[in-house]
Design an enzyme around this catalytic site. Sequence first.
Site: not given
Length: 413
Positions: A83, A178
């Site tokens: 991400d 994350e």
Amino acid sequence: MKYEKLLPRFLEYVKVNTRSDENSTTTPSTQALVEFAHKMGEDMKALGLKDVHYLESNGYVIGTIPANTDKKVRKIGLLAHLDTADFNAEGVNPQILENYDGESVIKLGDTEFTLDPKDFPSLKNYKGQTLVHTDGTTLLGSDDKSGVAEIMTLAEYLLNINPDFEHGEIRVGFGPDEEIGVGADKFDVADFDVDFAYTVDGGPLGELQYETFSAAGAVIEFQGKNVHPGTAKNTMVNALQLAIDYHNALPEFDRPEKTEGREGFFHLLKLDGTPEEARAQYIIRDHEEGKFNERKALMQEIADKMNAEFGQNRVKPVIKDQYYNMAQIIEKDMSIIDIAKKAMENLDIVPIIEPIRGGTDGSKISFMGLPTPNLFAGGENMHGRFEFVSVQTMEKAVDTLLEIIRLNNEVVK
């Protein structure tokens, strides 16, 4: 170029919008992250990784580079996140600047934004290198698609380019979310099944990090008493004013913009409301456990004092720990730091060992029993339009991983 497919691989990855969504209740937080993980799984299989599987429980895609040695060496894990941060990631259009002179202002596409060495003095470190930067309208996504591309390039090298390079078993994992702080919450240490791991999620050349912040989040709710302002004297309690008073009671200089190094802070992320009710959202950070606990206690003490003055519970804090300084775990066995440091030194890279003013997935994973420090991936000015990465630094990240693997062959279990 030393690794022919490293840059094309990186450019392909950053063009996929995998911005995570902090308001989501699913894991991964977006369907795009699910799809990208499956795409990575197919790429891993194409390179020859074995036992490639996607875990519905946590959004990780895992694969194995089988050992090609009879030595009983430690199994290494390599991790990166798929991400990207909370900034526009739609339509990423990476720009390539070859042989940068280290002093020119770099125009970001057709926008008014620039990378100016006066504002970003680290640019002088990249004289003669190839830089990848944004067009000024999006982030780049080097955090952490540099790490993803580097790990995949390492896998390609070991499996297809130089299969005689001796190594033990290596496990590769790519996960979601994350950037919103929940990516490792459901990480499966038993499934990953390695002796130690590294996240490849750091910044400039040489970063080697095993000390993070300890982190907590706080939501403070303020209950006001709203009446007509014309007749408010001695009656109204303005919830927004309560929020302002609360914030002003925190130490003035313990804010991100006024701290550095090992100094912790309180950071007001969001404040909204009306005179009737308001809500403030904070994060709390410190490297030292004692100071971390003192910060949390102070937030409660301020609320208690304000409530005592009113004789009512008008200020209601909810404080929750998020992750802890992984140095508490890593320092029990510094061999994985020593081997990474030695690998860099062997490659004439100066290790930069400093506390992270943030956290990584490794913070949580280390407390799950798997020591997981962080290695450089190359990005600078991450999380926004001024992000850039050096191709040469990315190449050196792959070199460093290879050297860690080589040195690990000398350590018999």
